[in-house]
Write an enzyme that holds these catalytic residues in place. Sequence first.
Site, short mmCIF file in Angstrom:
data_model
loop_
_atom_site.label_atom_id
_atom_site.label_comp_id
_atom_site.label_asym_id
_atom_site.label_seq_id
_atom_site.Cartn_x
_atom_site.Cartn_y
_atom_site.Cartn_z
N ASP A 7 14.04 -0.04 -24.36
CA ASP A 7 15.08 -0.45 -25.32
C ASP A 7 14.67 -1.66 -26.16
O ASP A 7 13.81 -2.45 -25.75
CB ASP A 7 16.35 -0.86 -24.57
CG ASP A 7 17.08 0.32 -23.96
OD1 ASP A 7 16.53 1.43 -23.95
OD2 ASP A 7 18.22 0.10 -23.49
N HIS A 149 12.37 -2.38 -21.19
CA HIS A 149 12.46 -2.92 -22.56
C HIS A 149 11.05 -3.02 -23.14
O HIS A 149 10.11 -3.26 -22.40
CB HIS A 149 13.13 -4.30 -22.55
CG HIS A 149 14.54 -4.22 -22.06
ND1 HIS A 149 14.85 -4.22 -20.73
CD2 HIS A 149 15.71 -4.11 -22.72
CE1 HIS A 149 16.16 -4.11 -20.59
NE2 HIS A 149 16.72 -4.04 -21.78
#
Length: 196
Positions: A7, A149
């Site tokens: 992300d 991430h």
Amino acid sequence: MVALTFDDGPHPIVTPRILNLLKQYNARATFFVLGNRVDSYADVLQREYTEGHEIGNHSYNHASLSKLGEQEIAFQVQETDERISHLLPTAPVLLRPPYGAINDAAREAIQKPFVLWSIDTQDWKNRSSGAIASEVLEKVKDGDIILMHDIHTESVDAAIELIPKLMEKGYQLVTVSELAAYKNVTLENGEKYTDF
Ligand code: NI
């Protein structure tokens, strides 16, 4: 089979390192990108797509969608889709709401499946990559969606540890849409998915 998801990118340094790693292991992942970053790092986004990864919508500027009105929600999702579809042949199918925050208003306003996760690596915390990898390996099961991430170097370190160990355990790393298809799940707009 599991789906690794990254992300908050694209990031000019971290994302290419993750892409190199995925290529090395012939693995696929899903990148939930922010609309306000894709024009600046268009080459990174295009590389994600070209190398067989899935691109998902993670809002325009990481807004908590459950706190917004209908028009603001529409902006967050549509602006991101538009920017991505200027750079790629297709717009994203999936949406990952920032913070996993989604309420009934947002579910009605957004015509997409919502992809959450079943394992949070907490890769952004300054923890040892070995500890992150062993924690994930203890919990992981077939059909999991793993949250990571691609904006912190800690995440690359965690992925370097985790990806080969998942593969040693016999897991195939596929995109979220591939995982759903293999499990015979038809993704529905407005539904939330944490695993398959
Ligand atoms: Ni995020």
